[in-house]
Design an enzyme around this catalytic site. Sequence first.
Site, PDB file in Angstrom:
ATOM      1  N   CYS A   1      -6.783   2.326   5.039  1.00  0.00           N
ATOM      2  CA  CYS A   1      -7.494   1.121   5.464  1.00  0.00           C
ATOM      3  C   CYS A   1      -7.086   0.771   6.897  1.00  0.00           C
ATOM      4  O   CYS A   1      -6.261   1.459   7.505  1.00  0.00           O
ATOM      5  CB  CYS A   1      -7.168  -0.040   4.522  1.00  0.00           C
ATOM      6  SG  CYS A   1      -5.454  -0.629   4.689  1.00  0.00           S
TER       7      CYS A   1
ATOM      8  N   CYS B   1      -3.186   0.063   7.177  1.00  0.00           N
ATOM      9  CA  CYS B   1      -2.376   1.280   7.110  1.00  0.00           C
ATOM     10  C   CYS B   1      -2.618   2.183   8.317  1.00  0.00           C
ATOM     11  O   CYS B   1      -1.679   2.772   8.852  1.00  0.00           O
ATOM     12  CB  CYS B   1      -2.642   2.016   5.807  1.00  0.00           C
ATOM     13  SG  CYS B   1      -2.068   1.080   4.368  1.00  0.00           S
TER      14      CYS B   1
ATOM     15  N   HIS C   1       0.851  -1.194   0.000  1.00  0.00           N
ATOM     16  CA  HIS C   1       0.000   0.000   0.000  1.00  0.00           C
ATOM     17  C   HIS C   1       0.883   1.239   0.000  1.00  0.00           C
ATOM     18  O   HIS C   1       2.005   1.220   0.533  1.00  0.00           O
ATOM     19  CB  HIS C   1      -0.886   0.015   1.250  1.00  0.00           C
ATOM     20  CG  HIS C   1      -2.029  -0.940   1.190  1.00  0.00           C
ATOM     21  ND1 HIS C   1      -3.241  -0.669   1.773  1.00  0.00           N
ATOM     22  CD2 HIS C   1      -2.155  -2.169   0.637  1.00  0.00           C
ATOM     23  CE1 HIS C   1      -4.059  -1.681   1.585  1.00  0.00           C
ATOM     24  NE2 HIS C   1      -3.417  -2.611   0.890  1.00  0.00           N
TER      25      HIS C   1
ATOM     26  N   GLU D   1       0.799   3.930   1.736  1.00  0.00           N
ATOM     27  CA  GLU D   1       1.184   4.400   3.062  1.00  0.00           C
ATOM     28  C   GLU D   1       2.334   3.580   3.642  1.00  0.00           C
ATOM     29  O   GLU D   1       3.271   4.135   4.229  1.00  0.00           O
ATOM     30  CB  GLU D   1      -0.002   4.333   4.033  1.00  0.00           C
ATOM     31  CG  GLU D   1      -1.189   5.184   3.630  1.00  0.00           C
ATOM     32  CD  GLU D   1      -2.247   4.445   2.820  1.00  0.00           C
ATOM     33  OE1 GLU D   1      -3.436   4.758   2.980  1.00  0.00           O
ATOM     34  OE2 GLU D   1      -1.884   3.539   2.026  1.00  0.00           O
TER      35      GLU D   1
END
EC number: 3.5.4.33
Length: 172
Positions: A82, A85, A52, A54
Amino acid sequence: MTNEKYMKEALKQAKKAYQIGEVPIGCVIVYQDKIIGRGYNKRNTKKTTLAHAELIAIEKASKYMGDWRLEDCIMYVTLEPCQMCSGAIVQARIKKVVVGTMNPKAGCAGSILNLLQMQEFNHQVELVTGVMEEECTEVLQGFFRDLRIRNKKEKADKMSQKGNCEGLTTEP
C-alpha cells in the site's frame, strides 16, 4: 529460483495471518541470502493501522542490521504494498521488492501509483512482480471466500436466535 524460494517463505507468513483471522499477507526481507526480517498482517490483532506485514518485517530487519537503512536487502511480499508500506520501503532504502500478486484497489507499486520508482524521490526500488502469483492470489481469495461463508453463517445464526426469541415475553 531464488525468488520462488523466498516467496514461499513469505507465503508461510501469510498463512500465519490466515490462521489468526487476519488478511493473509506475508513478507520476508533477505540480506546476503539470509532472512533477517519476517512479518505478517496483524492489524486486527494489534488494533493498529501500522501492523502491516511489510512494516513488521522492516522493523525486525532494521534491528538485525542495527540501522534503519536496508540498502542491500530484498523484500518478498505476497501482496503489492500500500502507500504507507511503499513509503516505508523507499525510506528504508530497500534495494528490491518482489511482489506475488498485485492489488488494483490499494497497491502503490504499480497498480494505483508506483511510489517505489518515482524519480522525484532520492531512492528508487527495483521491482519484480508476479512471482508465484497464483499461489499468492489463492491464499487471499480463499481467506475472503471463507470470511463470506463465516459472515453468512453468523448472520443466519443471529436470525434463527431472533426467531426463537419472538414468542418469549417478559410478563409473568
